[in-house]
Design a protein around this motif. Structure first.
Motif, PDB file in Angstrom:
ATOM      1  N   ALA A  59       0.846  -1.193   0.000  1.00  0.00           N
ATOM      2  CA  ALA A  59       0.000   0.000   0.000  1.00  0.00           C
ATOM      3  C   ALA A  59       0.882   1.242   0.000  1.00  0.00           C
ATOM      4  CB  ALA A  59      -0.900  -0.005   1.225  1.00  0.00           C
ATOM      5  N   ILE A  60       0.543   2.164  -0.880  1.00  0.00           N
ATOM      6  CA  ILE A  60       1.271   3.440  -0.910  1.00  0.00           C
ATOM      7  C   ILE A  60       0.270   4.570  -0.722  1.00  0.00           C
ATOM      8  CG2 ILE A  60       3.207   2.643  -2.310  1.00  0.00           C
ATOM      9  CD1 ILE A  60       1.858   3.800  -4.754  1.00  0.00           C
ATOM     10  N   PRO A  61       0.621   5.573   0.075  1.00  0.00           N
ATOM     11  CA  PRO A  61      -0.312   6.672   0.336  1.00  0.00           C
ATOM     12  C   PRO A  61      -0.494   7.545  -0.910  1.00  0.00           C
ATOM     13  CG  PRO A  61       1.765   7.034   1.466  1.00  0.00           C
ATOM     14  CD  PRO A  61       1.852   5.709   0.819  1.00  0.00           C
ATOM     15  N   THR A  62      -1.708   8.075  -1.060  1.00  0.00           N
ATOM     16  CA  THR A  62      -1.998   8.978  -2.176  1.00  0.00           C
ATOM     17  C   THR A  62      -2.070  10.403  -1.656  1.00  0.00           C
ATOM     18  OG1 THR A  62      -4.380   8.700  -1.917  1.00  0.00           O
ATOM     19  CG2 THR A  62      -3.266   7.211  -3.439  1.00  0.00           C
ATOM     20  N   VAL A  63      -2.167  11.339  -2.560  1.00  0.00           N
ATOM     21  CA  VAL A  63      -2.193  12.763  -2.211  1.00  0.00           C
ATOM     22  C   VAL A  63      -3.436  13.111  -1.400  1.00  0.00           C
ATOM     23  CG1 VAL A  63      -2.232  15.102  -3.167  1.00  0.00           C
ATOM     24  CG2 VAL A  63      -0.867  13.333  -4.267  1.00  0.00           C
ATOM     25  N   GLY A  66      -5.791   8.819   0.895  1.00  0.00           N
ATOM     26  CA  GLY A  66      -6.125   7.397   0.754  1.00  0.00           C
ATOM     27  C   GLY A  66      -4.863   6.594   0.472  1.00  0.00           C
ATOM     28  N   GLU A  67      -5.079   5.444  -0.059  1.00  0.00           N
ATOM     29  CA  GLU A  67      -3.913   4.638  -0.416  1.00  0.00           C
ATOM     30  C   GLU A  67      -4.195   3.837  -1.687  1.00  0.00           C
ATOM     31  OE1 GLU A  67      -4.423   0.630   2.266  1.00  0.00           O
ATOM     32  OE2 GLU A  67      -3.212   2.239   3.092  1.00  0.00           O
ATOM     33  N   SER A  68      -3.165   3.617  -2.443  1.00  0.00           N
ATOM     34  CA  SER A  68      -3.218   2.763  -3.633  1.00  0.00           C
ATOM     35  C   SER A  68      -2.490   1.475  -3.303  1.00  0.00           C
ATOM     36  CB  SER A  68      -2.535   3.437  -4.823  1.00  0.00           C
ATOM     37  OG  SER A  68      -3.288   4.519  -5.269  1.00  0.00           O
ATOM     38  N   LYS A  69      -2.914   0.418  -3.939  1.00  0.00           N
ATOM     39  CA  LYS A  69      -2.300  -0.879  -3.650  1.00  0.00           C
ATOM     40  C   LYS A  69      -1.595  -1.398  -4.899  1.00  0.00           C
ATOM     41  CE  LYS A  69      -5.587  -2.047  -0.092  1.00  0.00           C
ATOM     42  NZ  LYS A  69      -6.560  -3.007   0.406  1.00  0.00           N
ATOM     43  N   LEU A  70      -0.366  -1.808  -4.705  1.00  0.00           N
ATOM     44  CA  LEU A  70       0.395  -2.459  -5.760  1.00  0.00           C
ATOM     45  C   LEU A  70       0.320  -3.960  -5.509  1.00  0.00           C
ATOM     46  CD1 LEU A  70       3.540  -0.152  -5.773  1.00  0.00           C
ATOM     47  CD2 LEU A  70       1.565  -0.044  -7.278  1.00  0.00           C
TER      48      LEU A  70
END
Length: 145
Positions: A59-63, A66-70
């Motif tokens: 999971a990487i944080p978004t601006v 929230g978060e995006s998942k790879l």
């Protein structure tokens, strides 16, 4: 317009291509089932996930907070699926064809005919038929003028 389309559809290459696409789709379904139902659960068990689709998720944080998942596991699953397809294609199609080709070339080099007698071209066959008819007419006493 329809005549050209009919010729295109009935051309041998189009029919062979259509059969190849259908067989490829069926083959893909079998390989996907093997990967999804056999390989993914085994790898998922090693990494304590239900399947590769849920393994190695980062999971990487978004601006916006929230978060995006790879989903690296899903990518690994796709690579495994590709490798299984490539492996089966190689051992079922490529290897036997290469072996057959090598045997055929070895027979040609040894001086043996590789296949049954190759068909002669049409002109040579027509000339032989003409000569046989002429010989038959001469033998029976008929002369063509």
């Amino acid at each position: 317009m329809f005549k050209g389309f009919k010729e295109f559809i009935l051309r041998g290459n189009v029919i062979e291509l259509a059969v190849a696409v259908v067989i490829g789709a069926a083959f893909t379904a079998v390989v996907n089932s093997i990967v999804t139902n056999l390989i993914n659960p085994l790898i998922g068990a090693i990494f304590r996930a239900d399947s590769l689709d849920t393994a190695f998720i980062v999971a990487i944080p978004t601006v916006d907070g929230g978060e995006s998942k790879l989903a690296f596991g899903a990518i690994i699953g796709a690579i495994i699926s590709f490798l299984v397809v490539a492996l089966v294609v190689y051992f079922v199609f490529v290897l036997p064809m290469n072996t057959l080709k090598e045997r055929t070339e070895a027979k040609r080099k040894a001086g043996e005919p590789a296949t049954a007698e190759e068909p002669e071209d049409e002109l040579a066959l027509l000339a032989q038929i003409r000569d046989l008819l002429a010989a038959n007419n001469t033998a029976s006493g008929k002369h063509s003028e």
